[in-house]
Design a protein around this motif. Structure first.
Motif, PDB file in Angstrom:
ATOM      1  N   ILE A 137       0.843  -1.207   0.000  1.00 32.76           N
ATOM      2  CA  ILE A 137       0.000   0.000   0.000  1.00 32.76           C
ATOM      3  C   ILE A 137       0.871   1.247   0.000  1.00 32.76           C
ATOM      4  O   ILE A 137       0.646   2.188  -0.779  1.00 32.76           O
ATOM      5  N   TYR A 138       1.875   1.253   0.862  1.00 35.32           N
ATOM      6  CA  TYR A 138       2.714   2.455   0.985  1.00 35.32           C
ATOM      7  C   TYR A 138       3.768   2.541  -0.114  1.00 35.32           C
ATOM      8  O   TYR A 138       4.111   3.643  -0.565  1.00 35.32           O
ATOM      9  N   ILE A 139       4.268   1.394  -0.566  1.00 38.88           N
ATOM     10  CA  ILE A 139       5.238   1.403  -1.665  1.00 38.88           C
ATOM     11  C   ILE A 139       4.638   2.055  -2.907  1.00 38.88           C
ATOM     12  O   ILE A 139       5.296   2.822  -3.606  1.00 38.88           O
ATOM     13  N   SER A 140       3.366   1.750  -3.152  1.00 38.60           N
ATOM     14  CA  SER A 140       2.704   2.309  -4.339  1.00 38.60           C
ATOM     15  C   SER A 140       2.380   3.790  -4.185  1.00 38.60           C
ATOM     16  O   SER A 140       1.966   4.436  -5.150  1.00 38.60           O
ATOM     17  N   ASN A 141       2.591   4.320  -2.985  1.00 41.67           N
ATOM     18  CA  ASN A 141       2.301   5.738  -2.751  1.00 41.67           C
ATOM     19  C   ASN A 141       3.547   6.509  -2.284  1.00 41.67           C
ATOM     20  O   ASN A 141       3.444   7.577  -1.690  1.00 41.67           O
ATOM     21  N   MET A 142       4.745   5.947  -2.585  1.00 41.62           N
ATOM     22  CA  MET A 142       6.009   6.545  -2.161  1.00 41.62           C
ATOM     23  C   MET A 142       6.597   7.466  -3.225  1.00 41.62           C
ATOM     24  O   MET A 142       6.543   7.183  -4.419  1.00 41.62           O
ATOM     25  N   ASP A 143       7.200   8.553  -2.756  1.00 42.59           N
ATOM     26  CA  ASP A 143       8.035   9.410  -3.590  1.00 42.59           C
ATOM     27  C   ASP A 143       9.475   9.010  -3.265  1.00 42.59           C
ATOM     28  O   ASP A 143      10.054   9.478  -2.278  1.00 42.59           O
ATOM     29  N   PHE A 144      10.061   8.141  -4.076  1.00 42.36           N
ATOM     30  CA  PHE A 144      11.380   7.594  -3.756  1.00 42.36           C
ATOM     31  C   PHE A 144      12.488   8.633  -3.877  1.00 42.36           C
ATOM     32  O   PHE A 144      13.499   8.551  -3.170  1.00 42.36           O
ATOM     33  N   ASP A 145      12.308   9.609  -4.758  1.00 42.02           N
ATOM     34  CA  ASP A 145      13.304  10.682  -4.853  1.00 42.02           C
ATOM     35  C   ASP A 145      13.350  11.469  -3.548  1.00 42.02           C
ATOM     36  O   ASP A 145      14.431  11.817  -3.050  1.00 42.02           O
ATOM     37  N   ALA A 146      12.186  11.729  -2.987  1.00 39.47           N
ATOM     38  CA  ALA A 146      12.127  12.461  -1.716  1.00 39.47           C
ATOM     39  C   ALA A 146      12.737  11.625  -0.595  1.00 39.47           C
ATOM     40  O   ALA A 146      13.444  12.151   0.282  1.00 39.47           O
ATOM     41  N   ALA A 147      12.496  10.306  -0.616  1.00 42.80           N
ATOM     42  CA  ALA A 147      13.054   9.426   0.410  1.00 42.80           C
ATOM     43  C   ALA A 147      14.575   9.378   0.321  1.00 42.80           C
ATOM     44  O   ALA A 147      15.278   9.413   1.341  1.00 42.80           O
TER      45      ALA A 147
END
Length: 340
Positions: free
Chosen positions: A133-143
């Motif tokens: 659920i959260y992986i599909s709603n992640m901004d990986f650049d921001a992380a």
């Protein structure tokens, strides 16, 4: 425990089976006393007395706890480069004598532990649904940006003129009494604590791994604490040479700042689509219910295993004389404090 003691685990009954960091903690020592199948009551006396003697001599002591019932199973005295560790008969080391013993209570102990791990494995599969659920709603650049900024904040340009090292452990365990941890004691004397907040799948473990690798490459001794439920994931790193730690401060080991120097790093706020919690509230609630059910079943099986192993230990104790045990303890004590 006093400031000069640390408490932790090196083994776990996890969702991926029996996990052990024995080598990471003991292979670096000059003297290792290995006990095989000693009853826990005897181990507690031996370890407790060694710890007391070490503290009296001005040494530090690291107390190692059993992941089934939180009893003492080992001790390391860093200044002596020495340690004692007990391997219970249900330990799954290759060529363990327990594998060929025909003992009903020991067989039932193994059965309970294996059943517990199956339930933990089922809980991991449920947890994976939660993460998606959260992986599909992640901004990986921001992380990734948050991780880089945190590394700069935590380690920065600090280096030490030596080879860095990582020591792998667990700060907690899934015991017969449920989830238990020693985070408070492991971090209480550090000047700075960073509390990572997030959700399953938001990259907390990856975040910690990046910091650990950077710190050890910079020459620091890095205590790497893995998740007892999933040893492939990290839950905390401690850099005592910098007097700081960074840890996953979410359930089942959720802590909140209690000192002025404590600082929160919120991955959810920085890198997850706003209102994801609210959008998936119903689905998440159902997942949590299923997850907790499997964890409860696993705990019940751990309790069953402990019950049968207690019977095994009672049988061993009935055959040991107090004099023989006392003589063994004296030899162990001499090995730790007088040899070398």
């Amino acid at each position: 425990m006093p400031e000069c003691t640390l408490n932790y685990f090196i083994r776990s009954n996890s969702s991926r089976g029996y996990a052990s960091f024995f080598q990471s903690n003991f292979s670096r020592l000059r003297t290792v006393v290995r006990l095989d199948g000693y009853p826990s009551v005897a181990v507690a006396d031996i370890v407790g007395n060694i710890c007391a003697d070490a503290l009296e001599k001005g040494f530090h002591a690291q107390l190692i706890h059993n992941c089934l019932d939180n009893s003492l199973e080992g001790v390391i005295i860093p200044e002596r480069s020495a340690g004692v560790i007990n391997f219970p008969l249900y330990d799954e080391e290759e060529y363990c004598i327990a594998a060929i013993l025909n003992d009903d209570n020991l067989n039932l102990t193994f059965a309970g532990l294996e059943a517990a791990r199956r339930h933990f494995a089922a809980a991991l599969e449920i947890h994976d649904r939660w993460e998606k659920i959260y992986i599909s709603n992640m901004d990986f650049d921001a992380a990734n940006k948050l991780a880089a900024n945190t590394i700069e904040k935590v380690v920065g340009g600090n280096t030490l003129p030596k080879q860095g090292e990582q020591i792998h452990r667990f700060f907690g365990a899934a015991t017969i009494d449920g989830s238990f941890d020693y985070i408070d004691g492991l971090t209480s004397h550090l000047a700075k604590r960073y509390f990572i907040k997030g959700r399953p799948g938001t990259g907390k473990s990856t975040f910690l791994r990046k910091i650990a690798d950077y710190a050890s490459a910079a020459g620091f001794e890095t205590e790497v604490y893995h998740c007892a439920f999933d040893p492939n994931s990290l839950d905390m790193i401690v850099l005592r040479e910098l007097s700081l730690c960074v840890f996953d401060s979410t359930s089942p080991h959720e802590y909140f700042p209690s000192r002025p120097s404590d600082e929160i790093i919120d991955i959810y706020k920085a890198a997850v689509v706003d209102k994801t919690d609210e959008k998936y509230r119903t689905e998440i609630a159902a997942i949590m219910t299923d997850y907790k059910s499997e964890i409860a079943k696993a705990t019940k099986q751990l309790t069953r295993a402990k019950k049968y192993y207690d019977e095994v230990q009672r049988g061993i104790l009935s055959k040991i004389s107090a004099k023989a045990l006392g003589n063994a303890e004296k030899k162990i004590h001499n090995k730790i404090f007088e040899d070398g």
